[in-house]
Design a protein around this motif. Sequence first.
Motif, mmCIF file in Angstrom:
data_model
loop_
_atom_site.group_PDB
_atom_site.id
_atom_site.type_symbol
_atom_site.label_atom_id
_atom_site.label_comp_id
_atom_site.label_asym_id
_atom_site.label_seq_id
_atom_site.Cartn_x
_atom_site.Cartn_y
_atom_site.Cartn_z
ATOM 1 N N GLN A 86 1.039 -0.946 0.112
ATOM 2 C CA GLN A 86 0.174 0.149 -0.258
ATOM 3 C C GLN A 86 0.895 1.244 0.363
ATOM 4 N N GLN A 87 1.776 0.957 0.308
ATOM 5 C CA GLN A 87 3.136 2.627 0.497
ATOM 6 C C GLN A 87 3.639 2.935 -0.352
ATOM 7 N N ARG A 88 3.859 1.892 -1.600
ATOM 8 C CA ARG A 88 4.296 1.534 -2.814
ATOM 9 C C ARG A 88 4.082 1.886 -3.608
ATOM 10 N N ALA A 89 1.743 1.763 -2.798
ATOM 11 C CA ALA A 89 1.290 2.401 -4.598
ATOM 12 C C ALA A 89 1.120 3.994 -3.615
ATOM 13 N N GLU A 90 0.858 4.238 -2.590
ATOM 14 C CA GLU A 90 1.048 5.354 -2.586
ATOM 15 C C GLU A 90 2.077 6.497 -2.845
ATOM 16 N N GLN A 91 3.197 5.903 -3.107
ATOM 17 C CA GLN A 91 4.641 6.642 -3.689
ATOM 18 C C GLN A 91 4.365 6.730 -5.260
ATOM 19 N N ARG A 92 3.592 5.769 -5.851
ATOM 20 C CA ARG A 92 3.647 5.886 -7.499
ATOM 21 C C ARG A 92 2.162 6.751 -8.006
ATOM 22 N N ARG A 93 1.600 6.741 -6.812
ATOM 23 C CA ARG A 93 0.495 7.912 -7.071
ATOM 24 C C ARG A 93 0.798 9.138 -6.612
ATOM 25 N N GLN A 94 1.354 9.210 -6.047
ATOM 26 C CA GLN A 94 2.091 10.508 -5.764
ATOM 27 C C GLN A 94 3.292 11.360 -7.313
ATOM 28 N N GLU A 95 4.202 10.551 -7.818
ATOM 29 C CA GLU A 95 4.999 10.073 -8.642
ATOM 30 C C GLU A 95 4.231 11.317 -9.781
ATOM 31 N N LEU A 96 3.066 9.905 -9.859
ATOM 32 C CA LEU A 96 2.601 10.621 -10.761
ATOM 33 C C LEU A 96 1.702 12.008 -10.884
ATOM 34 N N LEU A 97 0.912 12.363 -9.733
ATOM 35 C CA LEU A 97 0.430 13.520 -9.530
ATOM 36 C C LEU A 97 1.715 14.343 -9.996
#
Length: 131
Positions: A86-97
């Motif tokens: 879940q943390q890795r997914a949130e990090q990827r989401r922040q990078e895309l944003l």
Amino acid sequence: MGCSSTKSAATLDDIKALPVSAGSHRMASQKAYPASEAFTIPLDSEAQPELPLNETLRQPPKRIQRIMQEAAHTEPPTLEELHDKQQRAEQRRQELLQHKLETIQKNTQMLLRGHGGEGEGQTEVQPEERE
């Protein structure tokens, strides 16, 4: 006196006594409905034997069967693994944003330059550098 309208108005008895024309007879025959049909739908499943389904409908597709078999042989993830994922997914989401924001800022700067917005007190906003 001769002004009475009662003599010229047709009564209900006069209308019923008029002969039926051929055109109105055709309309009456078109309104005839076919004979009624009735059938019974049994609600008990025991009354009728269960029909066998097609063999392809019984089994899921091969790729789904393979995924189900793999899932059956692997252990379920632990709470820590799920948390890390879940943390890795949130990090990827922040990078895309962040990438989207940078793209929007670049496009805005290009549009402002194209419309003469450089010398009008506009300040350029520098995107943050990624690590």
